[in-house]
Design an enzyme around this catalytic site. Structure first.
Site, short mmCIF file in Angstrom:
data_model
loop_
_atom_site.label_atom_id
_atom_site.label_comp_id
_atom_site.label_asym_id
_atom_site.label_seq_id
_atom_site.Cartn_x
_atom_site.Cartn_y
_atom_site.Cartn_z
N LYS A 130 3.42 47.67 -14.48
CA LYS A 130 3.02 46.62 -13.53
C LYS A 130 1.77 45.95 -14.05
O LYS A 130 1.00 46.58 -14.78
CB LYS A 130 2.73 47.24 -12.16
CG LYS A 130 2.88 46.27 -11.01
CD LYS A 130 4.32 46.18 -10.58
CE LYS A 130 4.52 45.18 -9.49
NZ LYS A 130 5.88 45.31 -8.92
N ASP A 170 6.07 39.09 -8.99
CA ASP A 170 5.72 39.90 -7.82
C ASP A 170 4.92 38.96 -6.91
O ASP A 170 5.05 37.73 -7.04
CB ASP A 170 4.91 41.15 -8.23
CG ASP A 170 4.80 42.19 -7.12
OD1 ASP A 170 5.77 42.93 -6.89
OD2 ASP A 170 3.75 42.27 -6.46
P1 NDP Z 1 5.59 36.46 -2.43
O1 NDP Z 1 4.34 36.08 -3.10
O2 NDP Z 1 6.80 35.62 -2.60
O3 NDP Z 1 5.35 36.62 -0.86
C1 NDP Z 1 4.39 37.50 -0.37
C2 NDP Z 1 4.39 37.44 1.14
O4 NDP Z 1 3.59 38.51 1.63
C3 NDP Z 1 3.77 36.16 1.68
O5 NDP Z 1 4.35 35.85 2.92
C4 NDP Z 1 2.31 36.56 1.83
O6 NDP Z 1 1.57 35.78 2.76
C5 NDP Z 1 2.48 37.97 2.34
N1 NDP Z 1 1.27 38.75 2.02
C6 NDP Z 1 0.74 38.95 0.80
N2 NDP Z 1 -0.38 39.68 0.89
C7 NDP Z 1 -0.55 39.93 2.20
C8 NDP Z 1 -1.50 40.64 2.94
N3 NDP Z 1 -2.55 41.23 2.32
N4 NDP Z 1 -1.36 40.71 4.29
C9 NDP Z 1 -0.32 40.10 4.92
N5 NDP Z 1 0.63 39.41 4.26
C10 NDP Z 1 0.52 39.34 2.93
O7 NDP Z 1 5.89 37.96 -2.90
P2 NDP Z 1 7.26 38.77 -2.89
O8 NDP Z 1 8.09 38.36 -1.74
O9 NDP Z 1 7.83 38.72 -4.24
O10 NDP Z 1 6.73 40.26 -2.68
C11 NDP Z 1 6.61 40.86 -1.38
C12 NDP Z 1 6.62 42.37 -1.55
O11 NDP Z 1 7.85 42.80 -2.16
C13 NDP Z 1 5.51 42.96 -2.41
O12 NDP Z 1 5.16 44.23 -1.89
C14 NDP Z 1 6.19 43.15 -3.76
O13 NDP Z 1 5.55 44.13 -4.53
C15 NDP Z 1 7.55 43.59 -3.31
N6 NDP Z 1 8.64 43.45 -4.27
C16 NDP Z 1 8.90 42.25 -4.85
C17 NDP Z 1 9.95 42.13 -5.73
C18 NDP Z 1 10.35 40.83 -6.33
O14 NDP Z 1 11.38 40.80 -7.00
N7 NDP Z 1 9.65 39.75 -6.10
C19 NDP Z 1 10.76 43.30 -6.12
C20 NDP Z 1 10.46 44.49 -5.36
C21 NDP Z 1 9.42 44.54 -4.50
P3 NDP Z 1 0.51 34.67 2.23
O15 NDP Z 1 1.35 33.52 1.80
O16 NDP Z 1 -0.36 34.39 3.41
O17 NDP Z 1 -0.24 35.32 1.10
O1 2IT Z 2 8.32 45.65 -7.56
C1 2IT Z 2 9.26 45.23 -8.26
O2 2IT Z 2 10.29 45.90 -8.43
C2 2IT Z 2 9.15 43.90 -8.85
N1 2IT Z 2 8.16 43.21 -8.62
C3 2IT Z 2 10.22 43.37 -9.76
C4 2IT Z 2 10.16 44.01 -11.10
C5 2IT Z 2 11.05 43.41 -12.15
O3 2IT Z 2 10.82 43.76 -13.31
O4 2IT Z 2 11.94 42.62 -11.86
#
Ligand code: NDP
Ligand code: 2IT
Length: 451
Positions: A130, A170
């Site tokens: 990461k 992420d």
């Molecule tokens: P995005 O940046 O697309 O969206 C993040 C969302 O979470 C936004 O709505 C943001 O709000 C909110 N957020 C971020 N930080 C905070 C906080 N401190 N308190 C409250 N809300 C918060 O990210 P993703 O959707 O990609 O990721 C979301 C989660 O999923 C993370 O935990 C990530 O690690 C996990 N994840 C993502 C993957 C991926 O493929 N993208 C894969 C597996 C897991 P705001 O706009 O106000 O910041």
């Molecule tokens: O938390 C996760 O699994 C991710 N942010 C995606 C990782 C990836 O390599 O697609």
């Protein structure tokens, strides 16, 4: 067995805390895994003797670097970037990049540790890593984002590669940022190779990758429900977040006949008692991702919806909760409120969104609980298939990839059942996921000897 290595969980965790002072998120993630692994290993001394868990909980390496960039007013700005390469026993380091002002080494270490088990659970040949930076993309212009991404990659490129370490997106890193970073990687190395995933379709990306994490989390939820003889049809869900994972989880949940009544961002949550239909979810996606807006504006755009400033959605009555925002966004108090309001299943789209006490409350209440390392593995799984497509110089069709995603989520569910089914037939998915992920990595490490 050497006496000094025959330690119990408490001693192991004392050592982990001592070696990683102040790194609360990392210690939390290690503790959650260690609880189950120590029990599982009680009669398997070969893993203890080889110090396998101790080795997985010590990243192979961490690189940190300065990232300088110039903002639009010509101020010099300095950020810190990192890549945590946790473990590559079963494949190249793999895992996302996070751009958020709160990013620090503890958060990236917990994410890389979790990723090691998550990648293993997919059944694909990928390790865990990461990275990211304490850069705040909010309010930045397009050219500031581009300059930051280029500067970040100018340091990172020497540590990654298609057979070495393959970052993806992420929080704060989506297809736009991946585009800028891939462009810079290609420019510096002179090579068009799959050193990043989450790329645009035009330049080596995979169909279904943007949808994969959210869709996969809902497929996993459906498997958990089906195992209890239930289905998504007619259920009400609260969802947190409004980014990539949250919007795609909402989309799939609604497609499968459920109703979504909340979404959120760091400013608070919106409650829409009429439910977020396909058009409203698309509005959220456009508004948050493309217009960089706030979720509060949803309540102005749609009659009947209310915005709750600074609050989280877990007090709303629901059948199912899908935390899809960030770590530790659902605490013990929230967990108890969900249980009291009749919530039957929690499925983590985010990484470690539930605090340790919240997880304990869910486990004790016997409600279905899908931990992130299993439930949100669909994203990295399709990233793995993006690597396969890049290596073969082919692109597969969306339908084929969505079928593969579904099958992978079903296989992960089956792996959790194998190691998490209790004597009474109920399933401890946390234990199942921890043991299944651990075993795959551990057995590879045993084969390598002491390295
Ligand atoms: P995005 O940046 O697309 O969206 C993040 C969302 O979470 C936004 O709505 C943001 O709000 C909110 N957020 C971020 N930080 C905070 C906080 N401190 N308190 C409250 N809300 C918060 O990210 P993703 O959707 O990609 O990721 C979301 C989660 O999923 C993370 O935990 C990530 O690690 C996990 N994840 C993502 C993957 C991926 O493929 N993208 C894969 C597996 C897991 P705001 O706009 O106000 O910041
Ligand atoms: O938390 C996760 O699994 C991710 N942010 C995606 C990782 C990836 O390599 O697609």
């Amino acid at each position: 067995m050497a006496e000094s290595q025959n330690i119990d969980l408490a001693t192991f965790m004392e050592g982990t805390s001592r070696r990683n002072p102040g790194q609360h998120e990392f210690i939390q993630a290690v503790h959650e895994v260690a609880q189950d692994i120590f029990e599982f290993l009680a009669d398997k001394p070969q893993y203890h003797e080889a110090q396998i868990l101790r080795r997985i909980a010590e990243p192979d390496r961490i690189v940190s670097f300065r990232v300088c960039w110039e903002d639009d007013s010509h101020n010099v700005r300095v950020q810190r970037g990192w890549r945590v390469q946790n473990n590559n026993a079963i494949g190249p380091y793999k895992g996302g990049l996070r751009f958020h002002p709160d990013v620090n080494e503890s958060i990236l270490k917990f994410l890389a540790f979790e990723q090691t088990f998550k990648s293993a659970l997919t059944g694909l040949p990928m390790g865990g890593g990461k990275g990211g930076a304490n850069f705040n993309p909010k309010g930045k212009s397009e050219s500031e984002i581009m300059r930051f991404c280029q500067s970040f990659m100018t340091e990172l490129y020497r540590h990654i590669g298609p057979d070495v370490d393959v970052p993806a997106g992420d929080i704060g890193v989506g297809s736009r940022e991946i585009g800028y970073m891939f462009g810079q990687y290609k420019r510096i190395t002179g090579q068009f190779v799959g050193a990043l995933t989450g790329k645009g379709i035009e330049y080596g990306g995979s169909m279904i990758r943007p949808e994969a994490t959210g869709f996969g989390a809902v497929y996993f939820l459906r498997e958990m429900l089906r195992h209890r003889g239930e289905d998504i049809e007619g259920l009400t869900a609260t969802i947190s977040g409004s980014g990539n994972v949250a919007t795609h989880a909402a989309q799939k949940f609604v497609e499968l006949g459920g109703k979504v009544v909340s979404m959120s961002d760091s400013g608070g949550f919106v409650h829409d008692p009429d439910g977020f239909d396909k058009e409203k979810i698309e509005w959220v996606r456009q508004h948050k991702t493309h217009r960089r807006g706030r979720i509060s504006e949803y309540a102005e755009a749609f009659a009947g919806a209310t915005f709750h400033n600074g609050a989280r959605p877990w007090g709303l009555p629901c059948d199912v909760a899908l935390p899809c925002a960030t770590q530790n966004e659902l605490d013990e108090h929230d967990a108890k409120a969900l249980i009291a309001n009749g919530c039957r299943a929690v499925c983590e789209g985010a990484n470690m969104p539930s605090t340790q006490l919240a997880v304990t409350a869910f486990r004790e209440a016997g409600i279905l609980f899908g931990p992130g390392k299993a439930a949100n593995a669909g994203g990295v799984a399709i990233s793995g298939l993006e690597m396969s497509q890049n290596a073969a110089r082919l692109s597969w069709e969306a339908e084929r990839l969505e079928q593969m995603l579904l099958k992978i989520m079903q296989d992960i569910h089956a792996r959790c059942l194998r190691h998490g089914t209790r004597a009474d037939g109920s399933v401890d998915y946390v234990r199942g996921a921890n043991i299944a992920g651990f075993k795959r990595v551990a057995d590879a490490m045993l084969a390598f000897g002491i390295v």
